[in-house]
Scaffold this active site. Sequence first.
Site: not given
Ligand SMILES: NC(=O)C1=CN([C@@H]2O[C@H](COP(=O)(O)OP(=O)(O)OC[C@H]3O[C@@H](n4cnc5c(N)ncnc54)[C@H](OP(=O)(O)O)[C@@H]3O)[C@@H](O)[C@H]2O)C=CC1
Ligand SMILES: N[C@@H](CC=O)C(=O)O
Length: 409
Positions: A386, A268, A253, A141, A195
């Site tokens: 990604g 980070k 994000e 999340t 990171v």
């Molecule tokens: N995208 C990337 O390349 C990378 C991402 N990250 C990290 O990964 C994390 C997730 O990113 P991403 O998947 O893109 O985000 P999304 O917005 O696509 O997904 C976030 C998810 O978290 C859920 N959520 C929010 N609050 C809660 C809660 N209280 N309990 C349970 N679930 C919850 C949301 O629910 P709902 O579906 O109901 O909205 C959603 O399903 C972030 O912290 C990001 O920084 C880290 C490295 C790389």
């Molecule tokens: N939004 C972040 C995803 C990974 O942490 C980024 O762009 O690096």
Amino acid sequence: MSAAAPGIRHVSADPRAASGESARVALLGTGTVGRAVLARLEALQRSPLSNRLSLVHVANSRVAASDRTGLGPTATASLLGVGDAASGASSTACASAGAAVASQPAARSTAAAPALVRRSTLDQLEAVLDGAATCIVIDATASEDVATRHARWLHQGVHVVTACKLGQGGPLARWQAIRDARVAAGTLYGDSATVGAGLPVLRALRELQAGGDRIHAIAGVLSGSLAWLFGQFDGLRPFSGFVREARAAGYTEPDPRDDLSGEDVRRKILILARAAGVPLDVDDVAVESLVPDELAHVPVADLDASLALLDTPLRTRFARAYRNGEKLRFIARLDTRTGRPRATVGLESLPADDPLAIGAGTDNRIAIWSDRYAEQPLVIQGPGAGAGVTAAALLDDALRIAQGNRVAG
Ligand SMILES: NC(=O)C1=CN([C@@H]2O[C@H](COP(=O)(O)OP(=O)(O)OC[C@H]3O[C@@H](n4cnc5c(N)ncnc54)[C@H](OP(=O)(O)O)[C@@H]3O)[C@@H](O)[C@H]2O)C=CC1
Ligand SMILES: N[C@@H](CC=O)C(=O)O
């Protein structure tokens, strides 16, 4: 902190993991990263690692499904009121359950599915995880509410694996609480995904220090989305269009302003600094935001229509760099050699052949100077955003915990 180098943990292997029983996994978040975790869990079920992890809880902010015996096909069908999960091979069970949770509309009735609850609460999760088995929460999340529970779970004997940077990259007190909880309880914190989306950056920092090195400085591109954006941006097409593309590709994000404001990179560099033995607080990092004030206050729902506010200032910055034969790169820097260690985050115009200007796609490129790398830094480069690489990093950490190994974190 113990006598160990900062960030290096010396813990005994979890005896429950050594028993050969599957570790119980709770996945929080079924968005871009969470879905990729589910897909990879499914693939793992067809590999020699099939018995290591058992998915017992999947939740997003709207709905949750739990089954302490594992979200297998029959349980999944009963939980979610769907027929196809039951007919699938067990290898598909985890992903089926998760996919069903991911697609639940907020208003779905829960009457037909007793263990599928309308409102996902973190307390429900805690009821599923008890001391009988190795339990791992995977945080996919971007939720403050979830991050503030990391220390508590670690205290309770539950291991935490996270992609979310709000735990270790947030306020110093929260980072300290996480560190203290894992040291006190002997639990593990898998942070490889936080990171470099799993690039071995934190691992390298910790291993250098375990070998007696001190970290002198760190500099580099820590944002995959900003690396991609400034690699693509040609000063001709609007920057805002590239932001939409980066968001659609899953690099940003959930709110791309968290990237553009430098806040994601602030988190980070804080994580890296703390792992390097420099416990900076949030305000110790000077951050240059690319988000104009008018855009900063736009509600998320209206963001898309306002992204064009980015275009003129960034076209101007690009033109200036271009005239000088330079490239724009969003750089984080930490220098521990000064009396008061400081960190900076912001857009820099670099000579085209600058080592930090090299890289393609979402590449992160991170240089580390230490006692042994005093002149020429150690450089780590590779995709830094990604869903696929991030999910792999999360499950690598979870598997290390399930196998009773020490995990970076
Ligand atoms: N995208 C990337 O390349 C990378 C991402 N990250 C990290 O990964 C994390 C997730 O990113 P991403 O998947 O893109 O985000 P999304 O917005 O696509 O997904 C976030 C998810 O978290 C859920 N959520 C929010 N609050 C809660 C809660 N209280 N309990 C349970 N679930 C919850 C949301 O629910 P709902 O579906 O109901 O909205 C959603 O399903 C972030 O912290 C990001 O920084 C880290 C490295 C790389
Ligand atoms: N939004 C972040 C995803 C990974 O942490 C980024 O762009 O690096």
